[in-house]
Design an enzyme around this catalytic site. Structure first.
Site, PDB file in Angstrom:
ATOM      1  CD  GLU A  66      -3.081  -1.055   2.146  1.00 17.94           C
ATOM      2  OE1 GLU A  66      -4.149  -1.641   1.929  1.00 17.94           O
ATOM      3  OE2 GLU A  66      -2.872  -0.408   3.190  1.00 17.94           O
TER       4      GLU A  66
ATOM      5  CD  GLU B  93      -4.067  -5.609   2.158  1.00 10.89           C
ATOM      6  OE1 GLU B  93      -4.877  -5.015   2.906  1.00 10.89           O
ATOM      7  OE2 GLU B  93      -2.838  -5.453   2.217  1.00 10.89           O
TER       8      GLU B  93
END
Length: 537
Positions: free
Chosen positions: A318, A432
């Site tokens: 991320e 995710e």
């Protein structure tokens, strides 16, 4: 009865191909029925955009529940909306002979229940079915694709809705073509299992009668990929390179591929935290790049020596804001940090070092760059990848996080997958995603959950085992159906992270709790949730 959502104006179209049987709907508008279907068309759908009303699409169920109408700028849209307790479907048969691969694409919208509306392909008695994702009133049109890899003889296309919870669906622009729409990545992040097990977690069959190995459970239910995060020197001693090797061997032995997720930190990294590992503190940019390279190379070499073939590697987790702050930040750095301005040159240096180390150890492994926050708009994502690409950062895949309570709609997700895959000629994986099966907390290990009754969940997907399963499948289908066909599938995050004392969020506090257990694929007694597990198949 028409619902109060954005309903199409009553503009039914009378077929120009011999359609008979007009019925008056509850609102006074005309609803189209159809006679038995004529001989099957050959090779392609007839009237795929409903410009001839329901010609070649005979209705099963109440004819008033199937209408062709105008919606916004779309003049000819099939609208299916049966009464509660009823069902309605339209069907067309196509002769494909020895057809082989056949894929159906359509533009869809739906309301009500995430399991109520479906698209089905049937050939030789074998059916392939996909649910229409819920977009809600005024929601974006989504692309939806499904396929039969070995169609033969007559291929039957069916669009249907079961009337419950105000369910309706709209279809337009159907197209039958060569090709497949496959969820080649059906993944699970299994990073937390060792800590959970060592603190007493137990896993059981759905009826609680026998204990199970969670890794084997996921593989047996169709998971193709296991994801593992790696920290440098974490305070709790888990997710180290050594733990990663042990877990990767379990994943390999269960028959799944391995995705390694390097955080390049001693703890969680995300858009709010990208901290330098303690052992790397004080290093300059060149020193950090060397440390990234060595950590990546060493960890992957350990895996190779253990007989694990790594399929994919994330260089960072991320990393919208960069990594290894402040030297690798992507926005202006406060001068008090000792640097000024954005640090894209450094970040590209770090990413390139990690990528090259991956290729050195596993030449065929795919390198992934992983972003999140798609709700901030596609421009933020393209800006980031433009910066990386302009500096020659080598990568093979784009990874995205998508949690619906943070990251926007399914339409936002599909736009991101389609835009990024086309712009950068890379496949995209949602690495995710998760969804709750309940909004109740596990009272035996009290700790506030991330998703609670106050959380804004998408309509049509209740916090139940069925809603959890339907949403996970919707994310997979939206991803692989995105324009361009370069979405591969999705990875469910920490489906085995149940609540046990000592296995909580805070690496520095053994007493911290788990805020995630209501999004696992096991209930609070450790029993498998078969509904969501079935969506890995």
């Amino acid at each position: 009865m028409m619902s109060t959502h954005e309903t199409p104006p009553a503009r039914p179209l009378i077929s120009r191909r011999g359609l008979t049987g007009l019925a008056v709907g509850a609102t006074g508008g005309l609803a189209l029925g159809a006679p038995a279907q004529a001989a099957p068309a050959r090779g392609e759908l007839v009237n795929p955009g409903f410009g001839d009303g329901l010609a070649r699409w005979p209705v099963q169920g109440d004819p008033a529940a199937a209408r062709v109408v105008a919606v916004g700028g779309r003049p000819d849209v099939l609208h299916l909306e049966p009464a509660a307790g009823d069902s309605v479907a339209v069907t067309q048969k196509v002769v494909v002979g020895r057809g082989g691969e056949r894929m159906l694409r359509a533009r869809v919208r739906a309301g009500g229940d995430g399991t109520a509306a479906t698209v089905q392909l049937r050939s030789r008695g074998r059916a392939h079915t996909v649910r229409v994702p819920v977009t809600g009133a005024g929601g974006a049109w989504l692309d939806l694709a499904l396929s039969d890899a070995d169609a033969r003889g007559v291929l039957e296309v069916t669009l249907s809705v079961t009337g419950r919870n105000g369910a309706w669906a709209q279809f337009d622009d159907l197209e039958l073509e060569l090709g497949t729409a496959a969820r080649t990545v059906r993944g699970v992040d299994l990073s937390g299992i060792p800590k959970n097990e060592e603190h007493g977690a137990m896993y059981f069959t759905a009826d609680g009668s026998a204990s199970v190995d969670p890794v084997e459970v996921f593989a047996e239910h169709g998971a193709t990929l296991g994801r593992l995060r790696v920290w440098v020197d974490p305070a709790d001693g888990y997710c180290t390179p050594e733990h990663t090797v042990a877990m990767a061997c379990r994943i390999r032995d269960a028959g799944m591929a391995v995705l390694v997720d390097f955080h390049y930190s001693d703890e969680w990294t995300d858009p709010g935290a990208q901290h330098v590992p303690a052992a790397w503190s004080g290093l300059d940019a060149d020193g950090l790049a060397a440390a990234v390279s060595e950590h990546t190379r060493t960890t992957l070499t350990m895996l190779r020596e253990a007989g694990v073939e790594v399929a994919m590697v994330q260089v960072g987790n991320e990393i919208n804001p960069g990594m290894l702050w402040p030297l690798g930040q992507t926005w202006d750095v406060d001068e008090s940090d000792g640097v000024a301005g954005t640090q894209w040159e450094n970040l590209a240096h770090f990413l390139t070092a990690g990528s090259r180390a991956v290729t050195e150890v596993f030449p065929h492994a795919e390198v992934m760059l992983h972003l999140t926050n798609i709700h901030d708009g596609i421009d933020g994502l393209t800006w980031w990848f433009d910066e990386a690409a302009s500096r020659g950062v080598p990568f093979d895949l784009i990874g995205l996080s998508y949690y619906p309570y943070w990251h926007g709609t399914l339409g936002d997700l599909q736009e991101a997958v389609a835009t990024l895959s086309e712009r950068y000629a890379r496949d995209v994986v949602v690495v995710e995603v998760a969804y709750p099966f309940t909004l109740e907390d596990d009272s035996r290990v009290p700790y506030p959950n991330i998703v609670t009754a106050e959380t804004d969940l998408p309509a049509g997907y209740p916090a139940t085992p069925t809603g959890q399963a339907a949403f996970f499948r919707a994310v997979q289908d939206v991803t692989i159906s995105a324009a361009g066909g370069r979405g591969r599938g999705a990875v469910y995050w920490e489906p085995a992270w149940t609540a046990v004392d000592g296995a909580g969020w805070d690496l520095h506090d053994p007493a911290s709790g788990n805020a995630w257990e209501n999004q696992a694929m096991f209930d609070y007694e450790g029993r498998m949730l078969p509904e969501v597990l079935s969506e890995l198949v």
